[in-house]
Design an enzyme around this catalytic site. Structure first.
Site, PDB file in Angstrom:
ATOM      1  N   GLU A  30       0.814  -1.227   0.000  1.00  0.00           N
ATOM      2  CA  GLU A  30       0.000   0.000   0.000  1.00  0.00           C
ATOM      3  C   GLU A  30       0.845   1.275   0.000  1.00  0.00           C
ATOM      4  O   GLU A  30       1.080   1.891   1.032  1.00  0.00           O
ATOM      5  CB  GLU A  30      -0.949   0.001   1.197  1.00  0.00           C
ATOM      6  N   GLU A  88      -5.148  -8.707   1.012  1.00  0.00           N
ATOM      7  CA  GLU A  88      -5.807  -8.320   2.257  1.00  0.00           C
ATOM      8  C   GLU A  88      -7.299  -8.175   2.003  1.00  0.00           C
ATOM      9  O   GLU A  88      -7.720  -7.698   0.950  1.00  0.00           O
ATOM     10  CB  GLU A  88      -5.293  -6.990   2.812  1.00  0.00           C
TER      11      GLU A  88
END
Length: 444
Positions: A167, A350
């Site tokens: 991320e 995720e």
């Protein structure tokens, strides 16, 4: 597939990050990270907690592996703490740090669980932040490549799958511009955008280092693009969602997958656009073996002929629907990525939901909200698999309740409850639901 929603060789796992679960923050030669410094600021982390112990996986990893095995998981995504391996982020290597990860990987493999290693999950060695300004500097990018090579050389006989980074946005914007997580800076747009660019470059530099040090390994990255969901199934709205997805993610995912910034990004940033050196995008756009998508929520888009962009401003949607619960984001995230860039393979790196989970008087934890969430999202993922989108695996966030960055220990994301005072582990109802899914291949 007639009696299953997912194929028998599907990858089923869970995910964690080093700072959030390991603990052992000052043991066995580990150096400080930017979080070690950030923790010292009063109020920076809710209730002023620290990662000194966290979920204590540094000492409880054997039990965690046992629980993964008993659930039937065949993969575990975890990150390495850079400063546990290189205390100063460069130069001297800490053998005890590498030994810990070797033991962890050996334990996983002995139990039929494939290690999926993330090299960077937001815990930069403090020395690099203090000496070079962290990700504002190309020096940090260079040292990240050295660290990637070191990790692969040490773990290459054990680890066959690497995520370079996790991320970009959380690091660049939340950490360097909004100041909400370490290093807690509030940089102006131009400097923030240069951090963004250096993170892309770090990914590419790590890919090159890993290709050299571990040529047989599969390499990818874990990114959380903003997922666009077409307002209807019309060709116009689907096209609008695809266009919006590519443009809104121009500064990260699109740049990696296309090997350059779409014009919309530098045009919008104007004088704040990042400075790009010759050869940068040759690194950034290097082919990857798989793409990890962190998918939690999505936002609706519709075609709009009156808008110069061709779609309605995504920030105006959804109207009265919670942006935090959008199971269709799972399907559309996979589909849009596939139609735009045709990656070799996708994994959901995720996906999960927090809650205020507590044991009931009978000792059990009935996290039915999480089961509902998983059921809805995984139903959408099975739709993508049925349509031939090359989704190969799913990593639930998270294996354990953990230190949720600046939110402290309050949000509990784990399939397994952690008593932070005793390190006791208690599998939640969602853990058992997930185990049934893994066993049967069916979403029930």
């Amino acid at each position: 597939m007639q009696t299953r929603d997912f194929p028998e060789d599907f990858i089923w796992g869970s995910a964690t990050a080093a700072y959030q679960v390991e603990g052992g923050a000052h043991e066995d030669g580990k150096g400080p990270s930017i979080w070690t410094e950030f923790e010292k600021r009063p109020g920076a982390i809710l209730e002023n907690v620290t990662g000194d112990v966290a979920s204590n996986q540094y000492h409880c990893w054997r039990e965690d592996i046992r629980l993964m095995r008993e659930a039937g998981m065949n993969a575990y995504r975890f990150s390495l703490a850079w400063s546990r391996i290189m205390p100063d982020g460069k130069g001297k290597v800490n053998p005890k740090g590498l030994d810990y990860y070797k033991r962890l990987c050996d334990g996983l493999l002995e139990n039929g669980i494939e290690p999926y290693v993330t090299l960077y999950h937001w815990d930069l060695p403090l020395a690099l932040q203090q000496e070079y300004g962290g990700w504002e500097s190309r020096e940090t990018v260079k040292y990240f490549g050295d660290y990637a090579a070191c990790a692969a050389e040490a773990l290459g006989d054990r680890v066959k799958h690497y995520f370079t980074t996790n991320e970009f946005l959380g690091c660049s914007d939340v950490g360097y511009a909004k100041g909400m997580i370490a290093p807690g800076l509030r940089l102006p747009p131009g400097r923030r955008n240069q951090v963004r660019h250096h993170l892309l470059l770090a990914h590419g530099t790590a890919v090159r280092a890993l290709r050299s040090a571990a040529p047989a390994a599969e390499i990818g990255l874990a990114e959380n693009p903003r997922i666009m969901i077409p307002a209807t199934n019309s060709n116009e709205d689907i096209g609008a969602a695809k266009k919006a997805f590519r443009e809104i993610n121009a500064h990260f995912l699109t740049a990696v997958m296309e090997g350059g910034y779409p014009e919309c990004y530098p045009d919008a940033e104007k004088e704040n656009a990042p400075k790009v050196a010759d050869g940068d995008f040759e690194l950034i756009g290097a082919p990857v073996d798989f793409l990890g998508l962190n998918i939690y929520h999505g936002q609706f888009v519709r075609a709009d002929r009156e808008s110069p962009a061709g779609y309605k401003n995504y920030k105006e949607y959804p109207d009265d629907t919670s942006v935090l619960f959008q199971p269709a984001a799972m399907y559309w995230g996979c589909r849009l990525v596939q139609e735009l860039w045709h990656p070799k393979a996708l994994v959901i790196s995720e996906n999960g939901l927090s809650g205020n989970d507590r044991p009931e008087p009978d000792g059990k934890i009935y996290d039915l909200h999480r089961i509902k969430y998983m059921r809805e999202y995984l139903t959408q993922l099975s739709r993508a698999v049925r349509e031939g989108i090359p989704v190969k695996g799913y990593f639930h966030w998270s294996l354990l309740d953990n230190l949720e960055w600046c939110s402290g220990f309050r949000p509990r994301f784990g399939l397994i409850f952690v008593n932070y005072l005793t390190s006791e582990r208690i599998p939640k109802q969602s853990y058992h639901w997930y185990a049934d899914l893994i066993r049967t291949g069916r979403v029930s």
